[in-house]
Write a protein that holds these residues in place. Structure first.
Motif, mmCIF file in Angstrom:
data_model
loop_
_atom_site.group_PDB
_atom_site.id
_atom_site.type_symbol
_atom_site.label_atom_id
_atom_site.label_comp_id
_atom_site.label_asym_id
_atom_site.label_seq_id
_atom_site.Cartn_x
_atom_site.Cartn_y
_atom_site.Cartn_z
ATOM 1 N N TYR A 1 -26.026 -31.459 -22.368
ATOM 2 C CA TYR A 1 -26.302 -32.883 -22.581
ATOM 3 C C TYR A 1 -27.716 -33.203 -23.070
ATOM 4 C CZ TYR A 1 -21.670 -33.793 -20.881
ATOM 5 O OH TYR A 1 -20.305 -33.817 -20.760
ATOM 6 N N PRO A 2 -28.732 -32.424 -22.735
ATOM 7 C CA PRO A 2 -30.064 -32.722 -23.297
ATOM 8 C C PRO A 2 -30.093 -32.702 -24.830
ATOM 9 C CG PRO A 2 -30.325 -31.366 -21.362
ATOM 10 C CD PRO A 2 -28.833 -31.414 -21.661
ATOM 11 N N LYS A 3 -29.164 -31.976 -25.468
ATOM 12 C CA LYS A 3 -29.097 -31.974 -26.946
ATOM 13 C C LYS A 3 -28.885 -33.372 -27.510
ATOM 14 C CE LYS A 3 -25.819 -28.593 -26.940
ATOM 15 N NZ LYS A 3 -24.784 -27.734 -27.515
ATOM 16 N N PHE A 4 -28.317 -34.257 -26.674
ATOM 17 C CA PHE A 4 -28.000 -35.607 -27.123
ATOM 18 C C PHE A 4 -29.023 -36.628 -26.637
ATOM 19 C CE2 PHE A 4 -24.186 -33.060 -26.701
ATOM 20 C CZ PHE A 4 -23.720 -33.098 -28.004
ATOM 21 N N GLY A 5 -30.081 -36.138 -25.987
ATOM 22 C CA GLY A 5 -31.146 -37.014 -25.525
ATOM 23 C C GLY A 5 -31.149 -37.300 -24.036
ATOM 24 N N PHE A 6 -30.225 -36.721 -23.299
ATOM 25 C CA PHE A 6 -30.201 -36.935 -21.853
ATOM 26 C C PHE A 6 -31.365 -36.209 -21.190
ATOM 27 C CE2 PHE A 6 -25.891 -38.055 -22.928
ATOM 28 C CZ PHE A 6 -25.562 -39.044 -22.013
ATOM 29 N N VAL B 1 -26.262 -32.841 -5.645
ATOM 30 C CA VAL B 1 -26.073 -31.999 -6.830
ATOM 31 C C VAL B 1 -27.449 -31.495 -7.258
ATOM 32 C CG1 VAL B 1 -24.001 -33.213 -7.653
ATOM 33 C CG2 VAL B 1 -26.242 -33.937 -8.462
ATOM 34 N N PRO B 2 -27.503 -30.385 -7.978
ATOM 35 C CA PRO B 2 -28.798 -29.934 -8.495
ATOM 36 C C PRO B 2 -29.410 -30.995 -9.422
ATOM 37 C CG PRO B 2 -27.159 -28.194 -8.676
ATOM 38 C CD PRO B 2 -26.423 -29.445 -8.277
ATOM 39 N N ASP B 3 -30.709 -31.179 -9.325
ATOM 40 C CA ASP B 3 -31.415 -32.203 -10.095
ATOM 41 C C ASP B 3 -31.140 -32.108 -11.595
ATOM 42 O OD1 ASP B 3 -33.327 -34.393 -10.208
ATOM 43 O OD2 ASP B 3 -34.767 -32.953 -11.010
ATOM 44 N N GLU B 4 -31.062 -30.894 -12.113
ATOM 45 C CA GLU B 4 -30.933 -30.722 -13.566
ATOM 46 C C GLU B 4 -29.562 -31.098 -14.124
ATOM 47 O OE1 GLU B 4 -30.147 -26.758 -11.613
ATOM 48 O OE2 GLU B 4 -31.753 -28.230 -11.468
ATOM 49 N N VAL B 5 -28.535 -31.288 -13.280
ATOM 50 C CA VAL B 5 -27.210 -31.624 -13.798
ATOM 51 C C VAL B 5 -26.888 -33.115 -13.724
ATOM 52 C CG1 VAL B 5 -26.322 -29.327 -13.238
ATOM 53 C CG2 VAL B 5 -25.918 -31.216 -11.646
ATOM 54 N N PHE B 6 -27.770 -33.903 -13.116
ATOM 55 C CA PHE B 6 -27.574 -35.347 -13.026
ATOM 56 C C PHE B 6 -28.563 -35.992 -13.978
ATOM 57 C CE2 PHE B 6 -27.821 -39.512 -10.785
ATOM 58 C CZ PHE B 6 -26.482 -39.849 -10.935
ATOM 59 N N MET B 7 -28.052 -36.534 -15.078
ATOM 60 C CA MET B 7 -28.903 -36.967 -16.186
ATOM 61 C C MET B 7 -28.617 -38.403 -16.611
ATOM 62 S SD MET B 7 -28.563 -33.447 -18.387
ATOM 63 C CE MET B 7 -26.995 -32.952 -17.682
ATOM 64 N N ALA B 8 -29.535 -38.944 -17.392
ATOM 65 C CA ALA B 8 -29.412 -40.295 -17.925
ATOM 66 C C ALA B 8 -30.008 -40.336 -19.322
ATOM 67 C CB ALA B 8 -30.128 -41.293 -17.016
ATOM 68 N N ILE B 9 -29.602 -41.364 -20.058
ATOM 69 C CA ILE B 9 -30.160 -41.607 -21.390
ATOM 70 C C ILE B 9 -30.316 -43.111 -21.578
ATOM 71 C CG2 ILE B 9 -27.889 -41.661 -22.526
ATOM 72 C CD1 ILE B 9 -29.196 -40.343 -24.973
ATOM 73 N N GLU B 10 -31.401 -43.490 -22.211
ATOM 74 C CA GLU B 10 -31.592 -44.891 -22.595
ATOM 75 C C GLU B 10 -30.920 -45.110 -23.941
ATOM 76 O OE1 GLU B 10 -35.840 -46.240 -20.778
ATOM 77 O OE2 GLU B 10 -35.936 -44.928 -22.549
ATOM 78 N N LEU B 11 -30.096 -46.136 -24.034
ATOM 79 C CA LEU B 11 -29.442 -46.459 -25.303
ATOM 80 C C LEU B 11 -30.320 -47.350 -26.166
ATOM 81 C CD1 LEU B 11 -25.781 -47.033 -24.120
ATOM 82 C CD2 LEU B 11 -26.793 -44.988 -25.165
ATOM 83 N N LYS B 12 -31.277 -47.977 -25.535
ATOM 84 C CA LYS B 12 -32.298 -48.711 -26.269
ATOM 85 C C LYS B 12 -33.612 -48.405 -25.597
ATOM 86 C CE LYS B 12 -33.205 -53.109 -25.091
ATOM 87 N NZ LYS B 12 -33.185 -54.536 -25.177
ATOM 88 N N GLU B 13 -34.672 -48.375 -26.370
ATOM 89 C CA GLU B 13 -35.983 -48.037 -25.822
ATOM 90 C C GLU B 13 -36.317 -48.944 -24.652
ATOM 91 O OE1 GLU B 13 -40.595 -47.608 -27.272
ATOM 92 O OE2 GLU B 13 -39.006 -47.504 -28.771
ATOM 93 N N GLY B 14 -36.703 -48.344 -23.547
ATOM 94 C CA GLY B 14 -37.033 -49.104 -22.354
ATOM 95 C C GLY B 14 -35.819 -49.529 -21.546
#
Length: 146
Positions: free
Chosen positions: A95-100, A114-127
């Motif tokens: 998922y980091p390949k997509f910006g997560f 869950v391990p910290d590295e598998v729970f991710m988020a992404i901003e769809l707009k800056e901020g």
């Protein structure tokens, strides 16, 4: 379990048809992705976000970029619909390949361990996640298939 989860979520009143996306190869369904509204709760404040998942690609179509195309298209649709962020529980190398990024970067926590590295988020707009922190609340349907 993922197919059962999709069916249960489709019956939920918060289901958004445009965020249930199917990949077609010829005349055959090759994959599917679902984005579903979730809340991020901090004390008495509730922030709206989306969860990515479940996502699936039929085995014979895997390793051909279909999952990536579903993710990119889904993120674009979510952005067009006005959502500001997406949460995912998934492979830390994918998922980091997509910006997560790790959700902990924004102090966003998973409701289960869950391990910290598998729970991710992404901003769809800056901020889109500025000043947002808290615990993600998934719909009850997720509990019914775990």
């Amino acid at each position: 379990n993922e197919a059962k989860l999709v069916e249960l979520l489709r019956q939920n009143t918060k289901f958004i048809q445009e965020l249930s996306i199917v990949a077609i190869h010829g005349q055959q369904i090759a994959g599917h992705i679902l984005f579903f509204p979730v809340n991020i709760i901090h004390e008495t404040i509730i922030y709206e976000s989306l969860s990515l998942g479940p996502m699936s690609v039929i085995p014979e179509f895997q390793k051909q970029g279909i999952g990536g195309k579903l993710i990119i298209h889904g993120l674009n649709v979510a952005r067009e619909l006005g959502f500001k962020s997406v949460i995912v529980l998934g492979h830390s190398n994918y998922y980091p390949k997509f910006g997560f990024k790790k959700a902990s970067y924004w102090e966003i926590r998973c409701p289960f361990e869950v391990p910290d590295e598998v729970f991710m988020a992404i901003e769809l707009k800056e901020g889109g996640l500025d000043r947002i922190k808290g615990m993600v609340e998934y719909p009850v349907e997720f509990d019914e298939v775990s």
